[in-house]
Design a protein around this motif. Structure first.
Motif, mmCIF file in Angstrom:
data_model
loop_
_atom_site.group_PDB
_atom_site.id
_atom_site.type_symbol
_atom_site.label_atom_id
_atom_site.label_comp_id
_atom_site.label_asym_id
_atom_site.label_seq_id
_atom_site.Cartn_x
_atom_site.Cartn_y
_atom_site.Cartn_z
ATOM 1 N N GLY A 130 16.487 77.451 -62.551
ATOM 2 C CA GLY A 130 15.823 78.700 -62.211
ATOM 3 C C GLY A 130 16.590 79.919 -62.674
ATOM 4 N N ARG A 131 17.892 79.901 -62.498
ATOM 5 C CA ARG A 131 18.707 81.050 -62.918
ATOM 6 C C ARG A 131 18.689 81.227 -64.435
ATOM 7 N NH1 ARG A 131 24.185 80.768 -59.104
ATOM 8 N NH2 ARG A 131 23.184 81.438 -57.162
ATOM 9 N N ALA A 132 18.646 80.114 -65.168
ATOM 10 C CA ALA A 132 18.583 80.213 -66.627
ATOM 11 C C ALA A 132 17.302 80.906 -67.069
ATOM 12 C CB ALA A 132 18.687 78.823 -67.249
ATOM 13 N N LEU A 165 23.018 88.359 -56.894
ATOM 14 C CA LEU A 165 22.183 87.793 -57.948
ATOM 15 C C LEU A 165 22.235 88.628 -59.226
ATOM 16 C CD1 LEU A 165 19.153 86.564 -55.832
ATOM 17 C CD2 LEU A 165 20.899 85.174 -56.957
ATOM 18 N N LEU A 166 22.397 89.929 -59.093
ATOM 19 C CA LEU A 166 22.577 90.753 -60.294
ATOM 20 C C LEU A 166 23.858 90.361 -61.027
ATOM 21 C CD1 LEU A 166 21.428 94.260 -59.026
ATOM 22 C CD2 LEU A 166 20.329 92.872 -60.804
ATOM 23 N N ASP A 167 24.905 90.060 -60.276
ATOM 24 C CA ASP A 167 26.154 89.582 -60.902
ATOM 25 C C ASP A 167 25.936 88.231 -61.576
ATOM 26 O OD1 ASP A 167 27.536 91.822 -60.076
ATOM 27 O OD2 ASP A 167 28.401 90.862 -58.303
ATOM 28 N N VAL A 168 25.191 87.348 -60.912
ATOM 29 C CA VAL A 168 24.890 86.030 -61.483
ATOM 30 C C VAL A 168 24.114 86.184 -62.784
ATOM 31 C CG1 VAL A 168 23.452 83.968 -61.174
ATOM 32 C CG2 VAL A 168 24.967 84.720 -59.327
ATOM 33 N N ILE A 169 23.090 87.024 -62.765
ATOM 34 C CA ILE A 169 22.259 87.231 -63.952
ATOM 35 C C ILE A 169 23.094 87.754 -65.112
ATOM 36 C CG2 ILE A 169 20.434 88.722 -64.888
ATOM 37 C CD1 ILE A 169 19.022 88.401 -62.148
ATOM 38 N N ALA A 170 23.980 88.712 -64.835
ATOM 39 C CA ALA A 170 24.828 89.265 -65.892
ATOM 40 C C ALA A 170 25.732 88.192 -66.500
ATOM 41 C CB ALA A 170 25.665 90.412 -65.330
ATOM 42 N N VAL A 172 25.182 84.880 -66.529
ATOM 43 C CA VAL A 172 24.370 83.908 -67.268
ATOM 44 C C VAL A 172 23.992 84.478 -68.633
ATOM 45 C CG1 VAL A 172 22.213 82.598 -67.291
ATOM 46 C CG2 VAL A 172 23.519 82.809 -65.172
ATOM 47 N N ARG A 173 23.634 85.754 -68.666
ATOM 48 C CA ARG A 173 23.293 86.382 -69.948
ATOM 49 C C ARG A 173 24.490 86.401 -70.894
ATOM 50 N NH1 ARG A 173 19.995 91.597 -67.526
ATOM 51 N NH2 ARG A 173 17.979 90.542 -67.178
ATOM 52 N N ARG A 174 25.659 86.585 -70.341
ATOM 53 C CA ARG A 174 26.868 86.624 -71.182
ATOM 54 C C ARG A 174 27.213 85.230 -71.707
ATOM 55 N NH1 ARG A 174 31.716 85.108 -71.313
ATOM 56 N NH2 ARG A 174 31.538 84.080 -69.292
ATOM 57 N N GLY A 192 22.516 74.912 -66.291
ATOM 58 C CA GLY A 192 21.228 75.195 -66.909
ATOM 59 C C GLY A 192 21.356 76.155 -68.075
ATOM 60 N N ALA A 193 20.477 76.015 -69.056
ATOM 61 C CA ALA A 193 20.465 76.909 -70.214
ATOM 62 C C ALA A 193 19.020 77.189 -70.610
ATOM 63 C CB ALA A 193 21.237 76.289 -71.376
ATOM 64 N N PRO A 194 18.758 78.391 -71.115
ATOM 65 C CA PRO A 194 17.373 78.771 -71.442
ATOM 66 C C PRO A 194 16.879 78.136 -72.730
ATOM 67 C CG PRO A 194 18.883 80.518 -72.071
ATOM 68 C CD PRO A 194 19.717 79.481 -71.364
#
Length: 247
Positions: A130-132, A165-170, A172-174, A192-194
């Motif tokens: 889900g996070r990916a 979650l904003l920290d998590v998203i940042a 994951v994007r990195r 997980g990966a997109p």
């Protein structure tokens, strides 16, 4: 079948009263039908809201000849299992962008392993798959999700706050990889990966799930396997250029 059809066009589900009104059926008769469908997993009830269950989703895939992504990408799961020696799953975002749904699973060879079923849904905020998806979704979708989506605490470690979650998203994007430890279930780690299409829209996520003791020992290998696997799937779908552009 009218009940199944009505729920198929309402991914978020319907309450008994709304479904009764929509179908023109008495609540008592409809409730009996729903109980029967629920017993066979064609319908699931979440807090009084009915939606399609995994059996109905499998039936839909069979009738439609299978999910296009599933047909194209599921053959790539087995080599990842060989490399990771753990269960590998392919998930797609639901229409309401609140969850992901598993469309293909390849079990790992270990006696103790993560077990799941096709059609199972998982929330975005506390799962690696889900996070990916969430991290690489359209910013409008991300803002709406963080503002409106319920985020219950599944374990003492579940991150639920917007700031966390904003920290998590940042991150994951990195990194291009989402990692979860004891978020949905204690003792379970996910990687997980997109998976992107040719337009760089995130259309799925690849996930490797493992018990904590094994995941800890081979973390670097699992991170590499899930990232490489998701990139290969993205190339199959037509992605060109960098898989995860530098930020």
């Amino acid at each position: 079948m009218r009940v199944i059809e009505a729920l198929a066009v309402q991914p978020a589900g319907l309450a008994l009263s709304d479904l009764s009104r929509h179908l023109g059926l008495p609540k008592t008769s409809l409730f009996s039908m729903l109980r029967a469908l629920e017993s066979e997993a064609y319908v699931e009830n979440a807090g009084g809201v009915y939606r399609l269950g995994p059996a109905a989703l499998r039936l839909g895939a069979l009738i439609g000849g299978g999910d296009t992504l599933e047909r194209r990408l599921s053959p790539l799961l087995a080599p990842i299992v060989t490399k990771a020696q753990e269960t590998v799953l392919l998930a797609v975002p639901t229409e309401d962008h609140r969850e992901v749904r598993y469309i293909a699973i390849a079990d790992g060879p270990q006696a103790v392993r993560y077990a799941a079923t096709i059609g199972l849904r998982r929330p975005l905020y506390c799962t690696a798959s889900g996070r990916a998806v969430l991290a690489f979704s359209d910013p409008v979708i991300v803002r709406d999700y963080l503002a409106r989506a319920p985020r219950p605490q599944h374990t003492p470690h579940t991150a639920t706050s917007k700031a966390a979650l904003l920290d998590v998203i940042a991150e994951v994007r990195r990194a291009g990889v989402a990692e979860t430890r004891d978020q949905m279930f204690m003792g379970l780690w996910g990687f997980g990966a997109p998976v992107f299409d040719a337009q760089r829209t995130v259309v799925a996520s690849l996930m490797i799930a493992a018990p904590a003791d094994r995941a800890r020992r081979k973390r670097a290998a699992l991170v590499a396997a899930v990232r490489e696997g998701a990139e290969e799937m993205s190339r199959v779908l037509g992605l060109s250029g960098e898989y995860i552009p530098a930020r």
